[in-house]
Design an enzyme around this catalytic site. Structure first.
Site, PDB file in Angstrom:
ATOM      1  N   LYS A 193      -2.579   5.186 -14.673  1.00  0.00           N
ATOM      2  CA  LYS A 193      -3.724   4.714 -13.900  1.00  0.00           C
ATOM      3  C   LYS A 193      -4.060   5.658 -12.752  1.00  0.00           C
ATOM      4  CE  LYS A 193      -4.246   0.248 -15.431  1.00  0.00           C
ATOM      5  NZ  LYS A 193      -4.263  -1.125 -15.027  1.00  0.00           N
ATOM      6  N   PRO A 250       0.778  -1.240   0.000  1.00  0.00           N
ATOM      7  CA  PRO A 250       0.000   0.000   0.000  1.00  0.00           C
ATOM      8  C   PRO A 250       0.812   1.294   0.000  1.00  0.00           C
ATOM      9  CG  PRO A 250       0.136  -0.884   2.191  1.00  0.00           C
ATOM     10  CD  PRO A 250       0.853  -1.856   1.334  1.00  0.00           C
ATOM     11  N   GLY A 254       0.160  -1.478  -7.269  1.00  0.00           N
ATOM     12  CA  GLY A 254      -0.145  -1.137  -5.876  1.00  0.00           C
ATOM     13  C   GLY A 254      -0.883  -2.272  -5.182  1.00  0.00           C
ATOM     14  N   GLY A 255      -0.629  -2.454  -3.892  1.00  0.00           N
ATOM     15  CA  GLY A 255      -1.345  -3.459  -3.105  1.00  0.00           C
ATOM     16  C   GLY A 255      -1.084  -4.852  -3.617  1.00  0.00           C
ATOM     17  N   ASP A 311       2.500   1.323 -11.816  1.00  0.00           N
ATOM     18  CA  ASP A 311       1.283   2.136 -11.752  1.00  0.00           C
ATOM     19  C   ASP A 311       1.481   3.339 -10.843  1.00  0.00           C
ATOM     20  OD1 ASP A 311      -0.091   0.455 -13.396  1.00  0.00           O
ATOM     21  OD2 ASP A 311      -1.155  -0.591 -11.804  1.00  0.00           O
ATOM     22  N   ILE A 351      -6.260  -8.095  -6.482  1.00  0.00           N
ATOM     23  CA  ILE A 351      -7.419  -7.489  -5.796  1.00  0.00           C
ATOM     24  C   ILE A 351      -7.627  -6.102  -6.399  1.00  0.00           C
ATOM     25  CG2 ILE A 351      -8.392  -6.672  -3.601  1.00  0.00           C
ATOM     26  CD1 ILE A 351      -6.942  -8.936  -2.226  1.00  0.00           C
ATOM     27  N   MET A 400     -11.789   2.295  -3.785  1.00  0.00           N
ATOM     28  CA  MET A 400     -12.197   3.307  -4.777  1.00  0.00           C
ATOM     29  C   MET A 400     -13.580   3.867  -4.441  1.00  0.00           C
ATOM     30  SD  MET A 400     -10.921   1.264  -8.168  1.00  0.00           S
ATOM     31  CE  MET A 400     -11.178  -0.374  -7.516  1.00  0.00           C
ATOM     32  N   THR A 452      -2.632  -6.099   0.529  1.00  0.00           N
ATOM     33  CA  THR A 452      -3.675  -5.275  -0.080  1.00  0.00           C
ATOM     34  C   THR A 452      -4.061  -4.115   0.834  1.00  0.00           C
ATOM     35  OG1 THR A 452      -5.768  -5.386  -1.256  1.00  0.00           O
ATOM     36  CG2 THR A 452      -5.642  -6.628   0.799  1.00  0.00           C
ATOM     37  N   ALA A 453      -4.567  -3.046   0.219  1.00  0.00           N
ATOM     38  CA  ALA A 453      -4.871  -1.821   0.975  1.00  0.00           C
ATOM     39  C   ALA A 453      -5.862  -2.075   2.105  1.00  0.00           C
ATOM     40  CB  ALA A 453      -5.405  -0.757   0.024  1.00  0.00           C
TER      41      ALA A 453
END
Ligand SMILES: C[S@@+](CC[C@H](N)C(=O)[O-])C[C@H]1O[C@@H](n2cnc3c(N)ncnc32)[C@H](O)[C@@H]1O
Length: 266
Positions: free
Chosen positions: A59, A14, A90-91, A37, A95, A173, A120-121
């Site tokens: 992105k 993250p 990322g993350g 990204d 996912i 998001m 993952t975040a």
């Protein structure tokens, strides 16, 4: 002669470089080229050795980025040129990261690849914000959903299923549609006073968190001026965040308040 090289699909976690896996770091140090990204933090990019080529593929919401099919093609052509490629995302790539599509494209083109999961975040941001995603007696499960949808469409999720007081809901998001998330969950029966949190720039020196209730979440997040990336966590476990707070960002964000609470500490 076949000069194809491997593509490593790698999760960068993250943001905090200490959350990069040992395998991810080793691959970065041995890559010929890193395709990354926007969500990959500068602190992680700084770990790439000077001689390694870097290709940013963007992105960012609303900003220019390479379309997904061009990214897929780029990975194939770099590999066919004999370069050892790290595709850094990322993350966790699998996912909400489109890592599955990239892996599928590589498989279809018979390019050798492997997948290195990242933190993952959802788990990282909640951990750094003092929120256990499950907790005996408070939450018996957790669901990860996306709050992203086309601008001209309503968010199409199973709101009845998600409005479950016994599980934790994590919305990736979710910032742009935070009003819709709130009202759909309340309409589907979730108590408006359910604890809710938003975590901005989680795990980094700029992390801020907003602790509130579901009904007040959009207003508080807007008042504090939160900007992407933001992780939304909804559920009774959020009530533990005051007690379990531990993270001191090195660079404190400018003091901001939400619902009378001091932000900027996590
Ligand atoms: C396209 S998704 C990528 C998720 C990524 N593959 C993962 O596993 O974490 C981007 C969303 O993840 C969340 N996110 C990623 N990094 C974050 C961070 N450091 N702080 C808060 N939210 C983050 C935000 O909701 C952001 O809009």
């Amino acid at each position: 002669m076949n000069t194809e090289s491997m593509v490593h699909l790698v999760g960068a976690g993250p943001g905090d470089p200490d959350l990069l896996t040992v395998k991810a770091l080793r691959l970065l140090q041995n890559a010929d080229v890193v395709v990354y990204d926007r969500l990959v933090s500068d602190a992680i990019l700084d770990l790439i050795p000077p001689g390694v080529s870097r290709i940013a593929v963007g992105k960012a919401p609303g900003r220019h980025s390479l379309p997904q099919d061009r990214i897929n093609e780029l990975l194939v052509s770099l590999s066919r040129a004999g370069r050892t490629v790290v595709r850094l995302k990322g993350g966790d790539p699998y996912i909400f990261g489109r890592g599955g599509e990239e892996a599928q494209h590589l498989a279809q083109h018979r390019i050798a690849f492997d997948m290195v999961p990242g933190i993952t975040a959802a788990s990282a941001c909640s951990a750094y914000a003092g929120i256990p995603l499950t907790y005996r007696g408070l939450s018996s499960g957790v669901r990860f959903v996306t709050g992203h949808c086309r601008a001209d469409r309503p968010l199409d999720l199973d709101w009845r299923g998600l409005a479950d007081a016994d599980t934790t809901l994590v919305v990736y998001m979710g910032l742009a549609n935070i009003d819709q998330v709130r009202s759909k969950l309340i309409d589907a029966g979730l108590n408006p006073t359910t604890p809710a949190a938003a975590v901005e720039n989680g795990t980094t020196g700029r992390q801020r968190r907003c602790l509130t209730t579901l009904d007040r979440l959009p207003d508080e997040v807007q008042k504090a001026g939160f900007q992407s990336p933001v992780m939304v966590v909804i559920g009774r476990v959020v009530a533990l965040a005051e007690t379990l707070d531990w993270f001191e960002p090195q660079l404190r964000a400018p003091a901001a308040t939400a619902g009378g609470r001091q932000l900027g500490h996590g």
